[in-house]
Design a protein around this motif. Structure first.
Motif, PDB file in Angstrom:
ATOM      1  N   GLY A   1       0.820  -1.137  -0.076  1.00  0.00           N
ATOM      2  CA  GLY A   1       0.060   0.118  -0.028  1.00  0.00           C
ATOM      3  C   GLY A   1       1.000   1.288  -0.048  1.00  0.00           C
ATOM      4  O   GLY A   1       0.139   2.394  -0.179  1.00  0.00           O
ATOM      5  N   ALA A   2       2.091   1.132   0.091  1.00  0.00           N
ATOM      6  CA  ALA A   2       2.945   2.385  -0.044  1.00  0.00           C
ATOM      7  C   ALA A   2       3.098   3.085  -1.386  1.00  0.00           C
ATOM      8  O   ALA A   2       2.827   2.127  -2.334  1.00  0.00           O
ATOM      9  N   ARG A   3       3.128   4.311  -1.699  1.00  0.00           N
ATOM     10  CA  ARG A   3       3.213   4.866  -3.071  1.00  0.00           C
ATOM     11  C   ARG A   3       4.603   5.295  -3.203  1.00  0.00           C
ATOM     12  O   ARG A   3       4.715   5.940  -4.188  1.00  0.00           O
ATOM     13  N   GLY A   4       5.227   5.325  -2.207  1.00  0.00           N
ATOM     14  CA  GLY A   4       6.682   5.949  -2.277  1.00  0.00           C
ATOM     15  C   GLY A   4       7.656   5.178  -1.490  1.00  0.00           C
ATOM     16  O   GLY A   4       7.470   4.549  -0.557  1.00  0.00           O
ATOM     17  N   TYR A   5       8.868   5.004  -2.119  1.00  0.00           N
ATOM     18  CA  TYR A   5      10.022   4.200  -1.431  1.00  0.00           C
ATOM     19  C   TYR A   5      11.372   5.043  -1.782  1.00  0.00           C
ATOM     20  O   TYR A   5      11.575   5.231  -2.872  1.00  0.00           O
ATOM     21  N   THR A   6      12.229   5.438  -0.869  1.00  0.00           N
ATOM     22  CA  THR A   6      13.359   5.979  -1.058  1.00  0.00           C
ATOM     23  C   THR A   6      14.313   5.726   0.232  1.00  0.00           C
ATOM     24  O   THR A   6      14.199   4.899   1.284  1.00  0.00           O
ATOM     25  N   HIS A   7      15.534   6.370  -0.214  1.00  0.00           N
ATOM     26  CA  HIS A   7      16.507   6.054   1.041  1.00  0.00           C
ATOM     27  C   HIS A   7      16.217   6.894   2.115  1.00  0.00           C
ATOM     28  O   HIS A   7      15.576   8.056   2.017  1.00  0.00           O
ATOM     29  N   ALA A   8      16.319   6.344   3.398  1.00  0.00           N
ATOM     30  CA  ALA A   8      16.210   6.992   4.553  1.00  0.00           C
ATOM     31  C   ALA A   8      16.993   8.388   4.635  1.00  0.00           C
ATOM     32  O   ALA A   8      16.577   9.159   5.394  1.00  0.00           O
ATOM     33  N   LEU A   9      18.208   8.423   4.035  1.00  0.00           N
ATOM     34  CA  LEU A   9      18.959   9.666   4.179  1.00  0.00           C
ATOM     35  C   LEU A   9      19.052  10.512   2.915  1.00  0.00           C
ATOM     36  O   LEU A   9      19.873  11.257   2.585  1.00  0.00           O
TER      37      LEU A   9
END
Length: 207
Positions: free
Chosen positions: A83-91
């Motif tokens: 269900g997420a629409r975004g995924y990226t590096h925590a930093l």
């Protein structure tokens, strides 16, 4: 719109605060009491059971993104699946985090360009792979354009497509651009959805 970060402990990375000065840090046990429709929620993947947290909050209409300290295509695909629409590096820098927020709040999907090919391959296989490709959609493509499109659908990067077909990366990009134009899509993920008779808005930071 309220902004929340959910992570293990109470991690507070300075660049997160710089990106969203009014953000609140909450635990997963408090999420359903605080989060509502239209809120932006960042879930960090070092949180035990984070997929369940994302899946649960997706039902309330929040805009969800997953932050990872070690981004991987399999984890990115899992994030989108639940269900997420975004995924990226925590930093990621604050400017990028705000860009992700704009994209997902407009029903788009954000995945880093370097992971997009692998995520596309996972999505393609999840939707049935080559057996579910709508053959009629490929009729308007040249033989080489079809070869490039199918290689991309399998999750190959431009470099891998170039190597397997014996052409340059520049030629791959040209063929892929022609495929996008002919099929009326903007990126790899939309190509998967179009050929599988699915529809969604997706933002790919690069071909």
């Amino acid at each position: 719109m309220a902004v929340y970060f959910i992570s293990q402990g109470r991690d507070e990375i300075p660049r997160w605060r710089e990106a969203f000065r009014d953000a609140a840090w909450i635990g997963p046990q408090d999420a359903h009491l605080r989060v509502g429709a239209g809120d932006l929620v960042w879930v960090v993947s070092n949180l035990p059971g984070w997929p369940a947290v994302v899946a649960s909050l997706s039902g309330v209409g929040a805009h969800l993104a997953v932050l990872s300290y070690r981004p991987q295509a399999a984890e990115a695909f899992q994030a989108l699946e639940v269900g997420a629409r975004g995924y990226t590096h925590a930093l990621s820098p604050p400017e990028l985090l705000r860009q992700v927020q704009v994209v997902i709040s407009h029903q788009g999907i954000w995945v880093p360009a370097e992971l997009m090919s692998r995520v596309v391959g996972g999505a393609f296989r999840a939707l049935g792979g080559s057996e579910q490709v709508q053959i009629d959609e490929l009729q308007g493509l040249t033989e080489r354009e079809r070869a490039v499109a199918l290689a991309v659908l399998e999750g190959q990067t431009n470099k891998e497509v170039a190597r397997s077909l014996g052409i340059t990366e520049r030629t791959v990009k040209a063929h892929l651009g022609a495929v996008f134009n002919k099929l009326g899509v903007r990126n790899r993920m939309q190509l998967v959805l179009r050929l599988s008779q699915q529809h969604a808005a997706v933002t790919d930071p690069g071909h």
